[in-house]
Design an enzyme around this catalytic site. Structure first.
Site, PDB file in Angstrom:
ATOM      1  N   CYS A   1       0.943  -0.990   0.132  1.00  0.00           N
ATOM      2  CA  CYS A   1      -0.139   0.046   0.039  1.00  0.00           C
ATOM      3  C   CYS A   1       0.804   1.140   0.146  1.00  0.00           C
ATOM      4  O   CYS A   1       1.963   1.318   0.679  1.00  0.00           O
ATOM      5  CB  CYS A   1      -0.895  -0.143   1.217  1.00  0.00           C
TER       6      CYS A   1
ATOM      7  N   HIS B   1      -1.704   1.398   9.409  1.00  0.00           N
ATOM      8  CA  HIS B   1      -1.016  -0.133   9.091  1.00  0.00           C
ATOM      9  C   HIS B   1      -0.915  -0.794  10.371  1.00  0.00           C
ATOM     10  O   HIS B   1      -0.496   0.067  11.540  1.00  0.00           O
ATOM     11  CB  HIS B   1       0.209   0.041   8.256  1.00  0.00           C
TER      12      HIS B   1
ATOM     13  N   HIS C   1      -8.552  -3.463   2.601  1.00  0.00           N
ATOM     14  CA  HIS C   1      -7.655  -2.468   3.435  1.00  0.00           C
ATOM     15  C   HIS C   1      -7.668  -0.992   3.183  1.00  0.00           C
ATOM     16  O   HIS C   1      -7.637  -0.226   4.052  1.00  0.00           O
ATOM     17  CB  HIS C   1      -6.252  -2.935   2.654  1.00  0.00           C
ATOM     18  N   GLU C   2      -8.056  -0.663   1.876  1.00  0.00           N
ATOM     19  CA  GLU C   2      -8.123   0.717   1.595  1.00  0.00           C
ATOM     20  C   GLU C   2      -9.079   1.373   2.400  1.00  0.00           C
ATOM     21  O   GLU C   2      -9.062   2.635   3.030  1.00  0.00           O
ATOM     22  CB  GLU C   2      -8.035   1.239   0.226  1.00  0.00           C
TER      23      GLU C   2
ATOM     24  N   HIS D   1      -8.218   2.643   5.816  1.00  0.00           N
ATOM     25  CA  HIS D   1      -7.596   3.954   5.770  1.00  0.00           C
ATOM     26  C   HIS D   1      -8.884   4.888   5.905  1.00  0.00           C
ATOM     27  O   HIS D   1      -8.602   5.929   6.502  1.00  0.00           O
ATOM     28  CB  HIS D   1      -6.670   4.158   4.579  1.00  0.00           C
TER      29      HIS D   1
HETATM   30 ZN   LIG Z   1      -2.384   0.749   3.557  1.00  0.00          ZN
END
Ligand SMILES: [Zn+2]
Ligand SMILES: *[C@@H]1O[C@H](CO)[C@@H](O)[C@H](O)[C@H]1NC(C)=O
Ligand SMILES: *[C@@H]1O[C@H](CO)[C@@H](O)[C@H](O)[C@H]1NC(C)=O
Ligand SMILES: *[C@@H]1O[C@H](CO)[C@@H](O)[C@H](O)[C@H]1NC(C)=O
Ligand SMILES: *[C@@H]1O[C@H](CO)[C@@H](O)[C@H](O)[C@H]1NC(C)=O
Ligand SMILES: [Zn+2]
Length: 309
Positions: free
Chosen positions: A136, A275, A265-266, A269
């Protein structure tokens, strides 16, 4: 009749000669073609394997005191992911040289600590192969907070009232990516207090998802095939970009990256997570091609701690 026998024999000989000629020309043809074929194959393999992180291979074994061409690229790698910041040190003029100096060694040790490697401060084989993993684009250390060392609970990010339930897609987004992204939002919703839905009007969505290539105007240029795969911004920005130059798949396909796994995952965020130091967590920074991954207890705990729920 002897004559017939002779004639038959001659015909057989002629046929043999023709066969030999044919075989010989086939052999010559193959000989000529072979280099072309193998050249093509090796070029394909190179294309497949080349990554913006390949420079690391040539630096294996480097340590403090070395002055090797390519060290400055290592410095910018560690700066990109938050490990190194020359601008607040007296050595800021060293950001662009190939000197393996003290700040670089210290940054490398922090990296090794985050990724559960031996903190040798040397660019050993395991560190190189770890750093070469596709990952990422979001930094592991942001504004002095090392997300991979700290407990999420210790941070009061005060997003308790975050209300960003609508997502939409940028114009031109491939249709096949929409369902994996929707599924990723639903997985987060099923495990948290959030509710998400697709905006009626994509342009009015809180969270905007799309594919971008190279420099695309948000200060975080992508790097072509391999290397950085995607990035997303912290609340309440709402932007989540896939690198359009990667090979994307729906589900696990060898050599490709699963759209839904990267979306999970994104979205983490977008919700404010950094992380994770837990390798099994979706918020672990790197990912191997050809697999899928889901939410981990660590991810859910991270959200609960962040939002005090
Ligand atoms: Zn990330
Ligand atoms: C590193 O090597 C380059 C080129 O050989 C040289 O110009 C530079 O002065 C060296 N730096 C150090 C700190 O030794
Ligand atoms: C680097 O440090 C300077 C000075 O402390 C700070 O202003 C800057 O934001 C830092 N950069 C990054 C990427 O953390
Ligand atoms: C760390 O070092 C020890 C001892 O040299 C070695 O056995 C181990 O495999 C290393 N671990 C990693 C992750 O490199
Ligand atoms: C870092 O902190 C500054 C000032 O508090 C803030 O404006 C900036 O958005 C922060 N950066 C990130 C990536 O959170
Ligand atoms: Zn972007």
């Amino acid at each position: 009749m002897p004559g017939v026998g002779l004639m038959a024999e001659t015909t057989t000989n002629e046929a043999l000669v023709v066969l030999w000629l044919l075989a010989f020309s086939l052999f010559l043809f193959t000989l000529l073609l072979l280099p072309l074929l193998s050249h093509g194959t090796s070029r394909n393999t190179n294309n497949k394997k080349s990554s913006p992180f390949d420079f690391l291979k040539h630096l294996q074994g480097c340590h403090k005191g070395d002055n090797v061409s390519g060290i400055k690229v290592l410095k910018s790698y560690l700066e990109q992911f938050g490990y190194l910041n020359y601008s607040h040190s007296k050595k800021q003029n060293h950001a662009n040289d190939d000197d393996f100096d003290e700040p670089l060694e210290s940054a490398l040790k922090t990296y090794q600590l985050n990724f559960h490697l031996n903190t040798t401060g040397t660019l050993d084989a395991k560190t190189v192969s770890n750093m070469m993993m596709p990952r990422c684009g979001v930094a592991d250390i942001i504004n002095g907070t090392n997300w991979m060392r700290s407990d999420n609970k210790k941070h009061d990010h005060n997003h308790g009232s975050l209300h960003t339930p609508y997502y939409g897609f940028l114009p031109g987004t491939q249709t096949r990516a929409m369902s994996p992204v929707a599924q990723a939002f639903q997985k987060w919703a099923a495990n948290t207090h959030f509710k998400f839905s697709r905006a009626q009007d994509d342009t009015k969505a809180d969270n905007k998802i799309g594919f971008q290539s190279r420099d695309h105007g948000d200060g975080s240029p992508f790097d072509g095939n391999g290397g950085v795969l995607a990035h997303a911004f912290a609340p309440t920005d709402g932007r989540f970009h896939y690198d359009a130059d990667e090979k994307w798949s729906v589900g696990a396909v060898p050599g490709q990256f699963d759209l839904e796994t990267v979306a999970l995952h994104e979205i983490g965020h977008l919700l404010g997570l950094g992380h994770s130091k837990v390798q099994g967590a979706i918020m672990w920074p790197s990912i191997s091609p050809g697999g899928t991954k889901g939410l981990d207890k660590d991810d859910i705990n991270g959200i609960k701690a962040l939002y005090n729920v």
